[in-house]
Write an enzyme that holds these catalytic residues in place. Structure first.
Site, PDB file in Angstrom:
ATOM      1  N   ASN A 164      20.850  54.095  37.914  1.00  0.00           N
ATOM      2  CA  ASN A 164      19.786  53.607  37.024  1.00  0.00           C
ATOM      3  C   ASN A 164      20.370  52.949  35.770  1.00  0.00           C
ATOM      4  O   ASN A 164      19.915  51.879  35.352  1.00  0.00           O
ATOM      5  CB  ASN A 164      18.863  54.768  36.639  1.00  0.00           C
ATOM      6  CG  ASN A 164      17.723  54.290  35.777  1.00  0.00           C
ATOM      7  OD1 ASN A 164      16.900  53.467  36.192  1.00  0.00           O
ATOM      8  ND2 ASN A 164      17.680  54.762  34.534  1.00  0.00           N
ATOM      9  N   LYS A 217      35.650  33.997  30.116  1.00  0.00           N
ATOM     10  CA  LYS A 217      35.488  35.421  30.446  1.00  0.00           C
ATOM     11  C   LYS A 217      35.515  36.225  29.147  1.00  0.00           C
ATOM     12  O   LYS A 217      36.474  36.152  28.390  1.00  0.00           O
ATOM     13  CB  LYS A 217      36.606  35.890  31.375  1.00  0.00           C
ATOM     14  CG  LYS A 217      36.464  37.355  31.787  1.00  0.00           C
ATOM     15  CD  LYS A 217      37.508  37.754  32.799  1.00  0.00           C
ATOM     16  CE  LYS A 217      38.830  38.138  32.185  1.00  0.00           C
ATOM     17  NZ  LYS A 217      38.805  39.388  31.387  1.00  0.00           N
ATOM     18  N   ILE A 258      25.721  56.000  36.348  1.00  0.00           N
ATOM     19  CA  ILE A 258      24.750  56.337  37.390  1.00  0.00           C
ATOM     20  C   ILE A 258      23.949  55.073  37.731  1.00  0.00           C
ATOM     21  O   ILE A 258      23.845  54.149  36.905  1.00  0.00           O
ATOM     22  CB  ILE A 258      23.820  57.491  36.953  1.00  0.00           C
ATOM     23  CG1 ILE A 258      23.054  57.128  35.679  1.00  0.00           C
ATOM     24  CG2 ILE A 258      24.608  58.791  36.767  1.00  0.00           C
ATOM     25  CD1 ILE A 258      21.957  58.134  35.316  1.00  0.00           C
ATOM     26  N   ARG A 301      46.836  34.346  28.915  1.00  0.00           N
ATOM     27  CA  ARG A 301      48.032  34.060  28.119  1.00  0.00           C
ATOM     28  C   ARG A 301      48.775  32.779  28.491  1.00  0.00           C
ATOM     29  O   ARG A 301      49.286  32.099  27.592  1.00  0.00           O
ATOM     30  CB  ARG A 301      48.957  35.278  28.141  1.00  0.00           C
ATOM     31  CG  ARG A 301      48.440  36.385  27.227  1.00  0.00           C
ATOM     32  CD  ARG A 301      49.085  37.703  27.503  1.00  0.00           C
ATOM     33  NE  ARG A 301      48.660  38.236  28.802  1.00  0.00           N
ATOM     34  CZ  ARG A 301      49.053  39.396  29.284  1.00  0.00           C
ATOM     35  NH1 ARG A 301      49.883  40.137  28.592  1.00  0.00           N
ATOM     36  NH2 ARG A 301      48.609  39.814  30.460  1.00  0.00           N
ATOM     37  N   GLN A 360      51.798  41.445  33.646  1.00  0.00           N
ATOM     38  CA  GLN A 360      51.290  41.126  34.982  1.00  0.00           C
ATOM     39  C   GLN A 360      52.447  41.217  35.962  1.00  0.00           C
ATOM     40  O   GLN A 360      53.441  40.512  35.828  1.00  0.00           O
ATOM     41  CB  GLN A 360      50.679  39.717  35.015  1.00  0.00           C
ATOM     42  CG  GLN A 360      49.433  39.554  34.163  1.00  0.00           C
ATOM     43  CD  GLN A 360      48.179  40.179  34.774  1.00  0.00           C
ATOM     44  OE1 GLN A 360      48.243  40.989  35.706  1.00  0.00           O
ATOM     45  NE2 GLN A 360      47.029  39.839  34.235  1.00  0.00           N
TER      46      GLN A 360
END
Ligand code: C5P
Length: 252
Positions: A75, A40, A73, A223, A202
């Site tokens: 587009n 990621k 937006i 982590r 977390q």
């Protein structure tokens, strides 16, 4: 959509490549390519090193989740999504709060762009409510729903808009799975081992075993792998937990 669904437990482990720069990212990619299914890439790394990091991961035949959380937006998001298709990412995400039209135009643009290129569409995930926001933060920005209510509202909206799935905190997995059905992809961060809890930011955590058993399709882990004395052993432990979670899910 890209056929990223797989029953191989390793493919369900997404490593959060939260590195500050190219060299650090590269050393993690080299170390973990054989041990995780996907990397990621978030805003920090992408902003500092750009698309070449995606090429590096693709050269190692690993998959990429581009976590840039587009919100603009319709587009603009649809055009950014086409750029993500051109980078051949496997997953990318948008904020559900951008609205149904934004999500629908994005999903349509992705399908058309992938079709023109003769490649499979990436999975488009919606982010519902950032886990850093609580009920009073929502009130401050003008939302009257609680975080739990807004998560469910936005997840259902994303589902109706044709988005492939959501990023969901551990505590929302079961409700989203039941509201949006078995094919809706659920990707869950906030994974911590119950044996060796990591003290950090977390708050609502589950183990990989619990998250997969509750219905997550993928877990995102940063982590607990990065800070482990032996990161490869940490990946193996998490993959074992995913394997047990899948078995436990099937037996209930
Ligand atoms: O290090 P850790 O395992 O907490 O990393 C989790 C990753 O998932 C980080 O990249 C974080 O930004 C991301 N994330 C999260 N919670 C969310 C959405 C994304 O932790 N709600």
């Amino acid at each position: 959509m890209k056929s990223i669904s797989s029953n191989n437990p390793k493919d369900k482990l997404i490593f959060a490549l939260d590195a500050a720069g190219y060299e650090e990212a590269l050393s993690w990619i080299d170390l973990l390519s054989g041990h995780v299914g996907m990397f990621k890439i978030g805003k920090e790394l992408f902003t500092s090193v750009g698309p070449k990091i995606i090429e590096i991961i693709k050269q190692r035949e690993r998959r990429v989740f581009l976590d840039l959380k587009f919100h603009d937006i319709p587009n603009t998001v649809a055009r950014a999504a086409e750029a993500a298709v051109a980078l051949n990412v496997d997953i990318f995400n948008v904020h559900a709060a951008g609205g149904s039209r934004m999500m629908r135009e994005t999903v349509d643009a992705v399908a058309a762009c992938a079709g023109r290129r003769g490649i499979k569409s990436p999975v488009v995930l919606a982010v519902t409510v950032l886990t850093s926001l609580n009920n009073s933060d929502l009130l401050e920005i003008g939302f009257e729903k609680t975080t739990d209510e807004l998560v469910m509202h936005l997840a259902k909206m994303a589902h109706l808009a044709g988005v492939t799935g959501v990023v969901a905190s551990p505590r929302d997995i079961a409700a989203i799975r039941s509201a949006c059905g078995k094919d809706f992809v659920i990707v869950t961060p906030g994974i911590r081992s119950t044996d060796e809890p990591v003290k950090d930011d977390q708050k609502r955590t589950l183990s990989a075993f619990e998250a997969i058993r509750a219905g997550a399709d993928y877990v995102v882990v940063g982590r607990p792998i990065r800070n482990a004395p032996d990161p490869i052993a940490a990946c193996c432990r998490i993959i074992d937990e995913i394997t047990s979670g899948l078995a436990s899910r099937e037996s209930t």
